[in-house]
Design an enzyme around this catalytic site. Structure first.
Site, PDB file in Angstrom:
ATOM      1  N   GLN A   1       0.820  -1.209   0.000  1.00 21.17           N
ATOM      2  CA  GLN A   1       0.000   0.000   0.000  1.00 21.17           C
ATOM      3  C   GLN A   1       0.856   1.262   0.000  1.00 21.17           C
ATOM      4  O   GLN A   1       1.902   1.323   0.648  1.00 21.17           O
ATOM      5  CB  GLN A   1      -0.928  -0.004   1.212  1.00 21.17           C
ATOM      6  CG  GLN A   1      -2.030  -1.036   1.111  1.00 21.17           C
ATOM      7  CD  GLN A   1      -3.126  -0.861   2.145  1.00 21.17           C
ATOM      8  OE1 GLN A   1      -3.934  -1.747   2.326  1.00 21.17           O
ATOM      9  NE2 GLN A   1      -3.175   0.269   2.817  1.00 21.17           N
TER      10      GLN A   1
ATOM     11  N   HIS B   1      -0.200  -3.477  10.763  1.00 21.23           N
ATOM     12  CA  HIS B   1       0.992  -4.131  11.309  1.00 21.23           C
ATOM     13  C   HIS B   1       1.261  -3.769  12.773  1.00 21.23           C
ATOM     14  O   HIS B   1       2.390  -3.432  13.144  1.00 21.23           O
ATOM     15  CB  HIS B   1       2.213  -3.827  10.443  1.00 21.23           C
ATOM     16  CG  HIS B   1       2.091  -4.362   9.051  1.00 21.23           C
ATOM     17  ND1 HIS B   1       2.071  -5.712   8.773  1.00 21.23           N
ATOM     18  CD2 HIS B   1       1.933  -3.734   7.860  1.00 21.23           C
ATOM     19  CE1 HIS B   1       1.931  -5.878   7.473  1.00 21.23           C
ATOM     20  NE2 HIS B   1       1.824  -4.697   6.898  1.00 21.23           N
TER      21      HIS B   1
ATOM     22  N   LEU C   1       1.339  -6.219   1.802  1.00 20.59           N
ATOM     23  CA  LEU C   1       0.422  -6.745   0.800  1.00 20.59           C
ATOM     24  C   LEU C   1       1.170  -7.392  -0.357  1.00 20.59           C
ATOM     25  O   LEU C   1       0.737  -8.410  -0.921  1.00 20.59           O
ATOM     26  CB  LEU C   1      -0.453  -5.602   0.270  1.00 20.59           C
ATOM     27  CG  LEU C   1      -1.058  -5.790  -1.118  1.00 20.59           C
ATOM     28  CD1 LEU C   1      -2.191  -6.773  -1.047  1.00 20.59           C
ATOM     29  CD2 LEU C   1      -1.486  -4.470  -1.700  1.00 20.59           C
TER      30      LEU C   1
END
Length: 317
Positions: free
Chosen positions: A9, A195, A90
């Site tokens: 991202q 995270h 990701l």
């Protein structure tokens, strides 16, 4: 040796992968497949608006689709195979796709589910993230540990770039302390605190999605975000990708692992050049390591031209 890298991202851009779609039959085929799995995805990627593309549930599958398209165009152009792969957050799902461990449809559905779980895990406005520059990771981690509330290191991106994540008040308090210590702090425009331990509900939900997928043998090793170790079988993939939701991304260590494996050429597939730019801060100047971003046909042609003059013993793709 070549390693493939895949961004996460923040690398998205309206118009991403459209150039591949218009100029590579293989990329067009991949993107049409992605559109069939997630109708409306290509319109979001190419027309936005940016705030729509940036939504976690759109951004994550869009980045995977862009990486898959770049890969398809690369191999259609007879690009040399690579010996390993890694993806940032990701992007690790793109790495699994590159290793043929996941078919495209399954990978897209997984990242869409992951995005939804992450978005739903924390009420809007209660969590945030910030990038910390000019201080080393140990200093940042120490401040996080001594700050009341939940604030944790989310990404170890380079020796001088660390990202923190957690509750708004805790992240702001840690940011103030870090600024006083000489850091440059950049608040990130994110929809959730990724995270960190606040993502535990998302991890618990996502584990069931991961377990429902049929994982295939890896065509090449993947270096995991969680421990920066190379994995060669998918046996532990479910646990590692579940842990990744709440744990730090050890990107600097992951690149060091790949270099120690003998990798001297890094190719970033997808949108932008975030990981290629980070490489300049991770790998010492004067090394023989090459890093190239492949995000449209022009950059693909440039990469192939540079690779043509190199002798690169790698496994067949």
């Amino acid at each position: 040796m070549i390693a493939a890298l895949f961004p996460g991202q923040g690398a998205q851009k309206v118009g991403m992968a459209q150039n591949f779609y218009e100029n590579s039959l293989a990329a067009k085929t991949v993107l049409d497949q992605a559109e069939a799995v997630l109708p409306g995805l290509l319109e979001t990627m190419w027309q936005g608006p940016e705030e729509t593309l940036t939504l976690t549930t759109n951004q994550q599958p869009a980045l995977l689709a862009a990486s898959a398209a770049a890969l398809a165009a690369y191999f259609e152009a007879s690009g040399p195979a690579f010996a390993a792969a890694a993806g940032h957050s990701l992007g690790e799902f793109s790495a699994y796709y590159s290793a043929s461990a996941l078919p495209l449809d399954a990978a897209l559905r997984l990242v869409r589910a992951r995005a939804r779980h992450m978005q739903d895990a924390v009420p809007a406005g209660t969590g945030t993230m910030a990038a910390i520059l000019k201080l080393n990771a140990a200093q940042v981690a120490e401040v996080c540990e001594s700050t009341p509330g939940t604030v944790e290191v989310a990404n170890y991106n380079s020796p001088q770039q660390t990202v923190i994540s957690g509750e708004v008040a805790a992240v702001e308090a840690a940011s103030t302390t870090l600024k006083e210590a000489g850091a440059r702090v950049i608040p990130l425009a994110v929809s959730a605190p990724f995270h960190c331990s606040l993502m535990a509900p998302a991890a618990n939900a996502f584990k069931h999605d991961l377990a429902a997928v049929s994982w295939q043998t890896l065509a090449h090793p993947i270096v995991s975000n969680v421990d920066a170790k190379a994995i060669t079988t998918p046996d532990h993939s479910i646990n590692l990708l579940t842990q990744q939701v709440t744990q730090s991304v050890y990107w600097t260590a992951s690149i060091e692992t790949l270099v120690n494996m003998g990798v001297n050429v890094f190719l970033e597939f997808g949108s932008g050049a975030v990981l290629t730019n980070l490489m300049k801060r991770i790998v010492p100047k004067g090394s023989n390591v090459i890093s190239l971003a492949i995000n449209d046909m022009k950059s693909l042609d440039n990469a192939l031209e540079q690779l043509a003059g190199l002798v690169l013993p790698v496994e067949a793709h």
